[in-house]
Design a protein around this motif. Structure first.
Motif, PDB file in Angstrom:
ATOM      1  N   ILE A  15      19.205 -29.169  -9.504  1.00 39.25           N
ATOM      2  CA  ILE A  15      19.376 -28.694  -8.125  1.00 39.25           C
ATOM      3  C   ILE A  15      18.765 -29.668  -7.131  1.00 39.25           C
ATOM      4  N   SER A  16      17.689 -30.349  -7.530  1.00 36.87           N
ATOM      5  CA  SER A  16      17.085 -31.350  -6.643  1.00 36.87           C
ATOM      6  C   SER A  16      18.051 -32.496  -6.380  1.00 36.87           C
ATOM      7  N   LEU A  17      18.640 -33.036  -7.438  1.00 37.14           N
ATOM      8  CA  LEU A  17      19.592 -34.137  -7.269  1.00 37.14           C
ATOM      9  C   LEU A  17      20.811 -33.703  -6.466  1.00 37.14           C
ATOM     10  N   LEU A  18      21.301 -32.515  -6.731  1.00 33.61           N
ATOM     11  CA  LEU A  18      22.465 -32.030  -5.990  1.00 33.61           C
ATOM     12  C   LEU A  18      22.145 -31.869  -4.507  1.00 33.61           C
ATOM     13  N   LEU A  19      20.959 -31.356  -4.185  1.00 36.42           N
ATOM     14  CA  LEU A  19      20.582 -31.217  -2.776  1.00 36.42           C
ATOM     15  C   LEU A  19      20.380 -32.576  -2.121  1.00 36.42           C
ATOM     16  N   ILE A  20      19.769 -33.514  -2.833  1.00 39.41           N
ATOM     17  CA  ILE A  20      19.572 -34.853  -2.272  1.00 39.41           C
ATOM     18  C   ILE A  20      20.922 -35.501  -1.981  1.00 39.41           C
ATOM     19  N   PHE A  21      21.863 -35.390  -2.913  1.00 36.47           N
ATOM     20  CA  PHE A  21      23.190 -35.960  -2.692  1.00 36.47           C
ATOM     21  C   PHE A  21      23.941 -35.224  -1.592  1.00 36.47           C
ATOM     22  N   ASP A  22      23.653 -33.949  -1.405  1.00 34.74           N
ATOM     23  CA  ASP A  22      24.294 -33.192  -0.329  1.00 34.74           C
ATOM     24  C   ASP A  22      23.733 -33.606   1.028  1.00 34.74           C
ATOM     25  N   TYR A  23      22.421 -33.741   1.120  1.00 34.06           N
ATOM     26  CA  TYR A  23      21.790 -34.078   2.389  1.00 34.06           C
ATOM     27  C   TYR A  23      21.957 -35.555   2.750  1.00 34.06           C
ATOM     28  N   GLU A  61       6.789 -14.028 -16.511  1.00 37.96           N
ATOM     29  CA  GLU A  61       7.422 -15.353 -16.517  1.00 37.96           C
ATOM     30  C   GLU A  61       8.616 -15.384 -15.576  1.00 37.96           C
ATOM     31  N   ILE A  62       9.406 -14.338 -15.572  1.00 35.56           N
ATOM     32  CA  ILE A  62      10.560 -14.271 -14.678  1.00 35.56           C
ATOM     33  C   ILE A  62      10.093 -14.275 -13.228  1.00 35.56           C
ATOM     34  N   PHE A  63       9.059 -13.481 -12.937  1.00 34.37           N
ATOM     35  CA  PHE A  63       8.514 -13.431 -11.573  1.00 34.37           C
ATOM     36  C   PHE A  63       8.029 -14.805 -11.136  1.00 34.37           C
ATOM     37  N   LYS A  64       7.276 -15.490 -12.001  1.00 31.27           N
ATOM     38  CA  LYS A  64       6.755 -16.814 -11.656  1.00 31.27           C
ATOM     39  C   LYS A  64       7.888 -17.807 -11.411  1.00 31.27           C
ATOM     40  N   TRP A  65       8.911 -17.758 -12.275  1.00 26.41           N
ATOM     41  CA  TRP A  65      10.046 -18.669 -12.117  1.00 26.41           C
ATOM     42  C   TRP A  65      10.779 -18.401 -10.810  1.00 26.41           C
ATOM     43  N   MET A  66      11.019 -17.145 -10.494  1.00 22.34           N
ATOM     44  CA  MET A  66      11.740 -16.809  -9.275  1.00 22.34           C
ATOM     45  C   MET A  66      10.970 -17.258  -8.040  1.00 22.34           C
ATOM     46  N   LEU A  67       9.669 -16.998  -8.042  1.00 24.88           N
ATOM     47  CA  LEU A  67       8.841 -17.379  -6.905  1.00 24.88           C
ATOM     48  C   LEU A  67       8.760 -18.903  -6.777  1.00 24.88           C
ATOM     49  N   LEU A  68       8.493 -19.578  -7.884  1.00 29.38           N
ATOM     50  CA  LEU A  68       8.375 -21.033  -7.866  1.00 29.38           C
ATOM     51  C   LEU A  68       9.676 -21.695  -7.431  1.00 29.38           C
ATOM     52  N   SER A  69      10.784 -21.265  -7.984  1.00 26.05           N
ATOM     53  CA  SER A  69      12.059 -21.909  -7.658  1.00 26.05           C
ATOM     54  C   SER A  69      12.458 -21.668  -6.200  1.00 26.05           C
ATOM     55  N   THR A  70      12.191 -20.481  -5.678  1.00 30.04           N
ATOM     56  CA  THR A  70      12.513 -20.202  -4.278  1.00 30.04           C
ATOM     57  C   THR A  70      11.664 -21.042  -3.346  1.00 30.04           C
ATOM     58  N   ILE A  71      10.366 -21.102  -3.605  1.00 34.84           N
ATOM     59  CA  ILE A  71       9.476 -21.916  -2.775  1.00 34.84           C
ATOM     60  C   ILE A  71       9.844 -23.386  -2.882  1.00 34.84           C
ATOM     61  N   TYR A  72      10.151 -23.853  -4.094  1.00 36.22           N
ATOM     62  CA  TYR A  72      10.517 -25.253  -4.292  1.00 36.22           C
ATOM     63  C   TYR A  72      11.789 -25.603  -3.520  1.00 36.22           C
ATOM     64  N   LEU A  73      12.796 -24.746  -3.590  1.00 35.21           N
ATOM     65  CA  LEU A  73      14.043 -25.019  -2.883  1.00 35.21           C
ATOM     66  C   LEU A  73      13.837 -25.051  -1.372  1.00 35.21           C
ATOM     67  N   LEU A  74      13.047 -24.127  -0.852  1.00 34.49           N
ATOM     68  CA  LEU A  74      12.760 -24.134   0.582  1.00 34.49           C
ATOM     69  C   LEU A  74      11.992 -25.394   0.978  1.00 34.49           C
ATOM     70  N   PHE A  75      10.990 -25.766   0.172  1.00 31.38           N
ATOM     71  CA  PHE A  75      10.230 -26.974   0.445  1.00 31.38           C
ATOM     72  C   PHE A  75      11.145 -28.200   0.424  1.00 31.38           C
ATOM     73  N   VAL A  78      13.262 -28.315   3.565  1.00 32.15           N
ATOM     74  CA  VAL A  78      12.459 -28.740   4.719  1.00 32.15           C
ATOM     75  C   VAL A  78      12.218 -30.243   4.650  1.00 32.15           C
ATOM     76  N   LEU A  79      11.839 -30.737   3.490  1.00 26.53           N
ATOM     77  CA  LEU A  79      11.568 -32.160   3.316  1.00 26.53           C
ATOM     78  C   LEU A  79      12.810 -33.009   3.601  1.00 26.53           C
ATOM     79  N   LEU A  80      13.931 -32.624   3.046  1.00 29.34           N
ATOM     80  CA  LEU A  80      15.155 -33.388   3.257  1.00 29.34           C
ATOM     81  C   LEU A  80      15.610 -33.341   4.713  1.00 29.34           C
ATOM     82  N   THR A  81      15.372 -32.222   5.383  1.00 28.81           N
ATOM     83  CA  THR A  81      15.711 -32.114   6.801  1.00 28.81           C
ATOM     84  C   THR A  81      14.801 -33.015   7.633  1.00 28.81           C
ATOM     85  N   PHE A  82      13.497 -33.003   7.337  1.00 30.66           N
ATOM     86  CA  PHE A  82      12.563 -33.862   8.063  1.00 30.66           C
ATOM     87  C   PHE A  82      12.818 -35.344   7.806  1.00 30.66           C
ATOM     88  N   LEU A  83      13.349 -35.681   6.657  1.00 32.55           N
ATOM     89  CA  LEU A  83      13.679 -37.073   6.359  1.00 32.55           C
ATOM     90  C   LEU A  83      14.971 -37.520   7.041  1.00 32.55           C
TER      91      LEU A  83
END
Length: 121
Positions: A15-23, A61-75, A78-83
């Motif tokens: 998902i990181s690579l796909l977002l980078i290529f999208d942005y 584990e599911i809760f941690k994954w959901m929280l981590l992945s959502t925060i990571y995607l938002l971060f 934000v990073l790709l927008t600021f760049l």
């Protein structure tokens, strides 16, 4: 347990690579990577998410994954927008559907947190 970590890493890298290529579609790296590789990334991402359901991880584990992945995607957004990137498919903070998806994800995360808390008790 190791398979879960591997699937998590595959999903986040995909998902990181796909977002980078999208942005940043005009990156030299984006032009050199074949379309088949991007399709493979999408397939790996979907496979890792779907396969995860059949491993029966704990509620925590599911809760941690959901929280981590959502925060990571938002971060990452934000990073790709600021760049200086701009999504070519409309994945942006001005998109109403993104906010609806975040609202649904927040509800799902909250429900999973309650389920994890209940299973610990």
């Amino acid at each position: 347990m190791k398979l879960l970590k591997l699937l998590d890493i595959i999903a986040l890298i995909s998902i990181s690579l796909l977002l980078i290529f999208d942005y940043f579609p005009n990156l030299p790296l984006a032009r050199t990577i074949p379309k088949g590789f991007l399709i493979l990334l999408i397939v790996l991402f979907v496979f890792s998410i779907l396969f995860r359901r059949y491993i029966n991880p704990s509620s925590l584990e599911i809760f941690k994954w959901m929280l981590l992945s959502t925060i990571y995607l938002l971060f990452l957004m934000v990073l790709l927008t600021f760049l200086g990137g701009k999504s070519t498919v409309g994945i942006a903070f001005t998109n109403v559907f993104l906010w609806m998806a975040l609202l649904l994800a927040s509800y799902d995360i909250y429900s999973q947190w309650k389920k994890a808390k209940k299973s610990d008790a």
